[in-house]
Design a protein around this motif. Structure first.
Motif, PDB file in Angstrom:
ATOM      1  N   PRO A 112      -4.842   2.089  -4.181  1.00 48.76           N
ATOM      2  CA  PRO A 112      -5.642   3.216  -4.397  1.00 48.76           C
ATOM      3  C   PRO A 112      -5.277   4.343  -3.275  1.00 48.76           C
ATOM      4  N   ARG A 113      -5.254   5.512  -3.668  1.00 45.60           N
ATOM      5  CA  ARG A 113      -5.241   6.676  -2.682  1.00 45.60           C
ATOM      6  C   ARG A 113      -5.923   7.988  -3.383  1.00 45.60           C
TER       7      ARG A 113
ATOM      8  N   ASN B 122       0.946  -1.192  -0.191  1.00 44.90           N
ATOM      9  CA  ASN B 122       0.102   0.139  -0.047  1.00 44.90           C
ATOM     10  C   ASN B 122       0.940   1.190   0.100  1.00 44.90           C
TER      11      ASN B 122
ATOM     12  N   ASP C  38      -3.724   9.651 -11.973  1.00 41.16           N
ATOM     13  CA  ASP C  38      -3.683   8.386 -12.874  1.00 41.16           C
ATOM     14  C   ASP C  38      -4.045   8.404 -14.317  1.00 41.16           C
TER      15      ASP C  38
ATOM     16  N   ASP D 245      -4.803   8.907  -7.120  1.00 39.97           N
ATOM     17  CA  ASP D 245      -5.699   8.269  -7.942  1.00 39.97           C
ATOM     18  C   ASP D 245      -6.138   9.554  -9.060  1.00 39.97           C
TER      19      ASP D 245
END
Length: 466
Positions: A395-396, A117, A403, A400
């Protein structure tokens, strides 16, 4: 009464018809067998040839002491600024010398591979690493004289290394793989950390690469076991003060070159003369690869790479490399040459063990081998219809949001499409399956279990676990 003859257009007697069918099938089989044998002979003579020890530095037999030292260094977080990430974090034996992610989670992340993560609180990552972590299989071969997606490490015609360090690159590096090992430790996003967090990060942010390497060497000098191992592996190291990061990079390169050399795939065995090593489907796929599908135009040579750079309309995901008006694009080889024709060109990767090395593409845009192969067959259409579920990105919210900025901009997507130099190809469904079978035949069975490469502990005493 004259003998009866079959009338024009009438059906032959069953016995004659069966004989003709059998004869036709045998003839077809003989033609295919003969053509396969001719291809194999021509492949060895004019195209791919069997890999040998001569293809590798040290004739494929580096010093075992250097290899073992490199293994420990590769998995030791002591090389990083905050001592929380190792080379192996993004190139792990348990994730096929990559990390299984589209874009790596570098310094500050927690976990390994798909479980990694973006970290927590003030120690969390500041950005995604902007390019996919390439696999390391067979990079100890001499022909890999150019490394990184944009080729920023290479050898010039006089035998001198070209690298981001310029004249600051120290002497004594064994090969391009050792040169490559000098740089992840200087990247804030990858291993050094952020300014203010540690001395290594401060030196990296200031662009003082020699100081970065000296700081790491000083840490290694403070570990008695490392001093002993360096002294045993290198003739010019007698005491701690002799140890430099160049020695460490050479050891890491020796480990990568030796342990992650894999050249016993079914295709390798076929090229060495074992005609039964490939299935019928794999042989048909091989002929497509070097023929109708034209994969071999770029994926040529012993390791199925022309070592060149090509623009093939690969989707751009992630934060980019700071290129373009908004800084979210990645111009690839152009960043090194300044030649407009090199915009969006990236290095042709080797296809050895390709079925193991996803996600694929310079930004890891494709999570399945089938999807990336289909992209090569229809590059522009694949770019314009990109399936964003193929991206593998922890994800964060703030990350995101960056991206798909390029993919959301029609002008930027159009620029990638217009730079494409790969012609589309039409394959029948059965041909596509044969091609996939051949690509899977490039996997060395020994590469499917690399657990033995992971040490239980490292000399610094830092945890091996990510």
């Amino acid at each position: 009464m004259p003998p009866k003859r079959p009338a024009t257009g009438s059906v032959l007697p069953r016995k004659d018809a069966n004989l003709r069918i059998v004869s036709f099938c045998l003839a077809t089989a003989l033609v295919f067998f003969a053509s396969s044998e001719v291809f194999a002979r021509n492949a060895q003579r004019h195209g791919p040839r069997a890999v040998s020890d001569r293809d590798f530095y040290d004739n494929g037999r580096p010093d075992p002491l250097k290899v073992e030292l490199g293994r420990l260094l590769f998995f030791d977080k002591v090389l990083s600024g905050n001592e929380n990430i190792s080379c192996a974090t993004c190139h792990h034996a348990l994730t096929d010398t990559g990390d299984g992610l589209s874009l790596s989670v570098g310094e500050g992340g927690v976990g390994l591979g798909l479980t990694r993560n973006n970290g927590f609180d003030s120690e969390a990552v500041h950005e995604r690493v902007p390019r996919n972590a390439p696999p390391i299989f067979n990079l100890g071969a001499r022909e890999f004289a150019t490394l990184f997606w944009d080729g920023r490490v290479s050898i010039d015609e006089d035998g001198y290394f070209i690298s981001p360090a310029g004249s600051d690159l120290p002497e004594g590096l064994d090969n391009p793989l050792a040169v490559q090992a000098m740089f992840p430790v200087t990247s804030g996003a990858e291993m050094a950390g952020q300014p203010g967090e540690n001395a290594q990060a401060d030196a990296a942010a200031a662009g003082d690469l020699p100081l970065v390497w000296e700081i790491i060497a000083e840490k290694l000098r403070g570990v008695p076991e490392y001093v002993d191992r360096f002294a045993a592996a290198f003739d010019d190291v007698d005491r701690a003060s002799d140890l430099t990061y160049v020695h460490a990079a050479n050891a890491i390169a020796a480990f990568e070159a030796h342990e992650w050399r894999f050249d016993d795939s079914p295709f390798d065995r076929y090229l060495r003369g074992d005609r039964g090593a490939l299935s019928g489907a794999a042989k048909r796929g091989m002929r497509l690869f070097y023929g109708k599908a034209a994969c071999g135009n770029c994926h040529s040579g012993t390791f199925q790479t022309d070592q060149g750079f090509h623009a093939i309309a690969m989707p751009q995901i992630g934060p980019g490399k700071g290129d373009g008006i908004d800084g979210d694009e990645d111009f690839g080889r152009f960043r090194e040459t300044g030649d407009p024709d090199d915009r969006f060109r990236f290095r042709t990767p080797t296809l050895r063990n390709v079925a193991l090395t996803g996600p694929w593409g310079h930004a890891g845009a494709y999570d399945t081998l089938e999807a990336v192969v289909k992209h090569h067959l229809r590059p522009r259409r694949s770019l314009l219809r990109y399936d964003r579920t193929q991206a593998v990105l922890p994800p964060r919210a703030d990350l995101d949001a960056l991206d798909f900025r390029v993919m959301d901009d029609p002008g930027k997507v159009r620029a990638i499409a217009e730079a494409n130099e790969l012609r589309g190809r039409n394959l029948r469904k059965s041909e596509f399956q044969d091609l996939m079978t051949f690509l899977h035949a490039l996997t060395d069975p020994a590469a499917q279990d690399l657990r033995r490469d992971v040490p239980f502990s490292v000399p610094s005493g830092l945890p091996v676990l990510d």
